[in-house]
Motif scaffolding. Structure first.
Motif, PDB file in Angstrom:
ATOM      1  N   ILE A   2      -0.658  26.071  36.853  1.00 15.84           N
ATOM      2  CA  ILE A   2      -1.231  25.025  37.682  1.00 15.84           C
ATOM      3  C   ILE A   2      -1.364  25.424  39.146  1.00 15.84           C
ATOM      4  CG2 ILE A   2       0.214  23.253  38.751  1.00 15.84           C
ATOM      5  CD1 ILE A   2      -0.919  21.672  36.281  1.00 15.84           C
ATOM      6  N   ASN A   3      -0.614  26.409  39.577  1.00 12.47           N
ATOM      7  CA  ASN A   3      -0.611  26.759  40.990  1.00 12.47           C
ATOM      8  C   ASN A   3      -1.743  27.715  41.355  1.00 12.47           C
ATOM      9  OD1 ASN A   3       1.644  25.207  41.496  1.00 12.47           O
ATOM     10  ND2 ASN A   3       3.026  26.833  40.883  1.00 12.47           N
ATOM     11  N   ILE A 159       2.579  15.017  21.278  1.00 16.55           N
ATOM     12  CA  ILE A 159       1.942  16.291  20.932  1.00 16.55           C
ATOM     13  C   ILE A 159       2.751  17.445  21.514  1.00 16.55           C
ATOM     14  CG2 ILE A 159      -0.093  17.754  21.275  1.00 16.55           C
ATOM     15  CD1 ILE A 159      -1.802  15.223  20.996  1.00 16.55           C
ATOM     16  N   ASP A 160       3.023  17.424  22.791  1.00 16.51           N
ATOM     17  CA  ASP A 160       3.814  18.471  23.442  1.00 16.51           C
ATOM     18  C   ASP A 160       4.450  17.861  24.688  1.00 16.51           C
ATOM     19  OD1 ASP A 160       4.935  20.739  24.564  1.00 16.51           O
ATOM     20  OD2 ASP A 160       3.042  21.804  24.823  1.00 16.51           O
ATOM     21  N   THR A 165       5.315  17.500  30.453  1.00 16.01           N
ATOM     22  CA  THR A 165       6.233  17.328  31.578  1.00 16.01           C
ATOM     23  C   THR A 165       6.123  18.502  32.534  1.00 16.01           C
ATOM     24  OG1 THR A 165       7.737  16.026  30.210  1.00 16.01           O
ATOM     25  CG2 THR A 165       8.653  16.992  32.224  1.00 16.01           C
ATOM     26  N   ASN A 166       6.100  19.711  32.011  1.00 18.92           N
ATOM     27  CA  ASN A 166       5.960  20.899  32.868  1.00 18.92           C
ATOM     28  C   ASN A 166       4.623  20.902  33.598  1.00 18.92           C
ATOM     29  OD1 ASN A 166       8.469  21.905  32.128  1.00 18.92           O
ATOM     30  ND2 ASN A 166       7.631  23.161  30.482  1.00 18.92           N
ATOM     31  N   PHE A 173       3.253  15.838  40.261  1.00 14.45           N
ATOM     32  CA  PHE A 173       3.742  14.526  39.843  1.00 14.45           C
ATOM     33  C   PHE A 173       5.263  14.558  39.775  1.00 14.45           C
ATOM     34  CE2 PHE A 173      -0.584  14.557  38.509  1.00 14.45           C
ATOM     35  CZ  PHE A 173      -1.001  13.247  38.454  1.00 14.45           C
ATOM     36  N   ARG A 174       5.866  13.410  40.025  1.00 13.52           N
ATOM     37  CA  ARG A 174       7.318  13.282  39.996  1.00 13.52           C
ATOM     38  C   ARG A 174       7.709  12.487  38.751  1.00 13.52           C
ATOM     39  NH1 ARG A 174      10.738   9.405  42.152  1.00 13.52           N
ATOM     40  NH2 ARG A 174       8.955   8.298  43.007  1.00 13.52           N
ATOM     41  N   PHE A 175       8.696  12.991  38.028  1.00 18.24           N
ATOM     42  CA  PHE A 175       9.199  12.294  36.844  1.00 18.24           C
ATOM     43  C   PHE A 175       9.913  11.028  37.298  1.00 18.24           C
ATOM     44  CE2 PHE A 175      12.419  11.465  33.582  1.00 18.24           C
ATOM     45  CZ  PHE A 175      11.623  11.444  32.455  1.00 18.24           C
TER      46      PHE A 175
END
Length: 184
Positions: A2-3, A159-160, A165-166, A173-175
């Motif tokens: 993502i980075n 699904i995953d 989350t990763n 985004f913050r959990f």
């Protein structure tokens, strides 16, 4: 992952088309809002595939409900969005989002990603990652242009969950909680 470099997103025309153009994109990968019934037709196999792969596989797929939901988004694009990731003109993923006033605050808007799916064939590939990142960035742009103060994601597909989350953590985004379900 993502980075990578940020895509330059631009709004074009009255239909609020969202196009992605930068090193993250290629001439063959486009991120845009669904615009008509042809897009709904092209997306139906992906909707069906996503449902079949998810925890909702035991539910009966309703093409009529999907068409109605997508048409509602097309007719009310200030409040609902169906964003499509296309490769060579064929959809490989989508994001369905909404925006509404927060139930506990006057005038403050929040956007929510309802459904996010990349076809299994493309998932965990560079192209699939570019499509996923492009969809998230386009959704952020869509939500900001409509005045949302926050964007929420609810992952209920199973699904995953770890991968989701990763992905969303790396996207900034913050959990903030969890989803629970109980069969009745």
């Amino acid at each position: 992952m993502i980075n990578c470099s940020n895509p330059a997103l631009s709004m074009q025309g009255s239909t609020h088309m969202i196009d992605q153009s930068s090193s993250l994109s290629t001439p063959r990968l486009k991120i845009r809002l669904a615009k008509d019934a042809r897009d709904i037709d092209a997306m139906l196999p992906i909707f069906r595939e996503g449902m079949a792969e998810s925890k909702f596989a035991s539910y009966e797929f309703s093409e009529a409900k999907v068409r109605a939901s997508a048409q509602k988004a097309l007719d009310n694009s200030d409040f609902f969005g169906w964003l499509i990731a296309e490769y060579d003109g064929k959809p490989i993923g989508y994001m369905h989002c909404t925006i509404s006033e927060m139930s506990f605050a006057t005038g403050d808007l929040a956007a929510t990603i309802i459904t996010f799916y990349i076809r299994q064939t493309y998932r965990k590939t560079l192209l699939g990652n570019k499509a996923a990142v492009g969809l998230v960035k386009a959704t952020l742009k869509w939500a900001k242009l409509r005045g949302a103060k926050e964007l929420f994601v609810h992952d209920t597909s199973e699904i995953d969950t770890k991968g989701s989350t990763n992905f969303f953590s790396k996207a900034g985004f913050r959990f903030i909680g969890a989803n629970f379900a109980m069969k009745l």
